[in-house]
Design a protein around this motif. Structure first.
Motif, mmCIF file in Angstrom:
data_model
loop_
_atom_site.group_PDB
_atom_site.id
_atom_site.type_symbol
_atom_site.label_atom_id
_atom_site.label_comp_id
_atom_site.label_asym_id
_atom_site.label_seq_id
_atom_site.Cartn_x
_atom_site.Cartn_y
_atom_site.Cartn_z
ATOM 1 N N ALA A 1 9.666 29.429 -11.959
ATOM 2 C CA ALA A 1 10.498 30.609 -12.472
ATOM 3 C C ALA A 1 11.663 31.237 -11.789
ATOM 4 O O ALA A 1 12.610 31.502 -12.456
ATOM 5 N N GLU A 2 11.526 31.055 -10.561
ATOM 6 C CA GLU A 2 12.703 31.308 -9.710
ATOM 7 C C GLU A 2 14.046 30.473 -9.971
ATOM 8 O O GLU A 2 15.013 30.810 -10.154
ATOM 9 N N ARG A 3 13.665 29.196 -10.067
ATOM 10 C CA ARG A 3 14.590 28.115 -10.334
ATOM 11 C C ARG A 3 15.145 28.014 -11.746
ATOM 12 O O ARG A 3 16.347 28.025 -11.864
ATOM 13 N N MET A 4 14.452 28.473 -12.739
ATOM 14 C CA MET A 4 14.757 28.893 -14.132
ATOM 15 C C MET A 4 15.600 30.001 -14.180
ATOM 16 O O MET A 4 16.713 30.057 -14.714
ATOM 17 N N ALA A 5 15.383 30.922 -13.510
ATOM 18 C CA ALA A 5 16.104 32.375 -13.468
ATOM 19 C C ALA A 5 17.434 31.928 -12.846
ATOM 20 O O ALA A 5 18.129 32.657 -13.252
ATOM 21 N N GLY A 6 17.749 31.001 -11.882
ATOM 22 C CA GLY A 6 18.759 30.807 -11.377
ATOM 23 C C GLY A 6 19.626 29.609 -12.053
ATOM 24 O O GLY A 6 20.714 29.592 -11.617
ATOM 25 N N GLU A 7 19.167 29.456 -12.870
ATOM 26 C CA GLU A 7 19.871 28.363 -13.768
ATOM 27 C C GLU A 7 20.663 28.690 -14.872
ATOM 28 O O GLU A 7 20.253 29.808 -15.560
ATOM 29 N N PRO A 8 21.965 28.525 -15.147
ATOM 30 C CA PRO A 8 22.817 28.974 -16.247
ATOM 31 C C PRO A 8 22.047 28.647 -17.615
ATOM 32 O O PRO A 8 21.284 27.568 -17.532
ATOM 33 N N ASP A 9 22.136 29.333 -18.687
ATOM 34 C CA ASP A 9 21.602 28.993 -19.829
ATOM 35 C C ASP A 9 21.864 27.752 -20.243
ATOM 36 O O ASP A 9 20.787 26.875 -20.532
ATOM 37 N N ALA A 10 23.121 27.217 -20.294
ATOM 38 C CA ALA A 10 23.238 25.747 -20.857
ATOM 39 C C ALA A 10 22.569 24.695 -20.089
ATOM 40 O O ALA A 10 22.218 23.817 -20.534
ATOM 41 N N ALA A 11 22.452 24.929 -18.614
ATOM 42 C CA ALA A 11 21.656 23.975 -17.881
ATOM 43 C C ALA A 11 20.345 24.036 -17.937
ATOM 44 O O ALA A 11 19.760 22.820 -18.106
ATOM 45 N N LEU A 12 19.794 25.110 -18.314
ATOM 46 C CA LEU A 12 18.426 25.114 -18.760
ATOM 47 C C LEU A 12 18.118 24.697 -19.888
ATOM 48 O O LEU A 12 17.251 23.678 -20.202
ATOM 49 N N ILE A 13 19.073 24.851 -20.861
ATOM 50 C CA ILE A 13 18.792 24.360 -22.130
ATOM 51 C C ILE A 13 18.842 22.739 -22.206
ATOM 52 O O ILE A 13 18.007 21.773 -22.996
ATOM 53 N N LYS A 14 19.543 22.035 -21.328
ATOM 54 C CA LYS A 14 19.765 20.778 -21.081
ATOM 55 C C LYS A 14 18.459 20.194 -20.290
ATOM 56 O O LYS A 14 18.480 18.846 -20.290
ATOM 57 N N GLY A 15 17.691 21.185 -19.817
ATOM 58 C CA GLY A 15 16.516 20.494 -19.280
ATOM 59 C C GLY A 15 16.843 20.077 -17.587
ATOM 60 O O GLY A 15 16.087 19.326 -16.827
ATOM 61 N N ASP A 16 17.913 20.774 -17.262
ATOM 62 C CA ASP A 16 18.223 20.549 -15.631
ATOM 63 C C ASP A 16 17.494 21.682 -14.927
ATOM 64 O O ASP A 16 17.736 22.578 -14.506
ATOM 65 N N LEU A 17 16.347 21.004 -14.502
ATOM 66 C CA LEU A 17 15.366 21.737 -13.498
ATOM 67 C C LEU A 17 15.149 21.012 -12.345
ATOM 68 O O LEU A 17 14.574 21.379 -11.499
#
Length: 172
Positions: A156-172
């Protein structure tokens, strides 16, 4: 047949395909089933995947408009995958009762995590959400519960720290 109707638009969930694939890969990590003692069967794998999808959905809902739209697409990707998996396993999904049940399970996890993720929530609420979401309220033992709780908090913290575009791309 799918190619024939491709002009109608992308399949449901296509916008979230990369993110969904990343969540599926994350749910397949052995550590959930070894250190976290999640049962390595259909129920356990569903519990981990739907928990990760719920956490990602909540993160996307906190984002900009594109992220919010992607949260809907993520749910659509989850539904399409569950429908496909159930058909592959031989379940009769003509009525969709089983798929609706799985969607309901996802919705209850989203609600539980929404409450546990509230800024006023305490440690016990996060722990209770982990127990409910991952173990369906069956105590796996303190070490396993603590491990799963800490791993989910990191996700959850990693996702919170990702910009929207990176998260949408699946950059986890």
């Amino acid at each position: 047949m799918r190619k024939l109707f491709s002009w109608l638009g992308p399949p449901p969930g296509a916008k979230a395909a990369s993110l969904y694939a990343a969540l599926v890969a994350m749910a397949r990590d052995k550590h959930w089933y070894v250190e976290g003692k999640v049962s390595d069967d259909l129920d356990g794998r569903f519990a981990i995947l739907s928990t990760l999808v719920a956490l990602a959905t909540l993160r996307l809902e906190d984002g900009e408009e594109d992220a919010v739209r992607t949260s809907v697409a993520l749910t659509e990707a989850f539904i399409a995958d569950m429908d496909s998996q159930m058909r592959e396993l031989g379940f009769d999904t003509t009525i969709g009762k089983q798929v609706r049940g799985l969607v309901g399970a996802l919705a209850s996890r989203v609600d539980r995590w929404r409450h546990a993720s509230d800024e006023n929530a305490d440690h016990e609420e996060w722990k209770a959400a982990t127990l409910f979401s991952v173990y369906r309220d069956e105590d796996p033992g303190e070490d396993a519960l603590t491990y799963a709780e800490e791993q989910l908090r990191r996700v959850a913290e990693r996702m919170a720290g990702e910009p929207d575009a990176a998260l949408i791309k699946g950059d986890l």
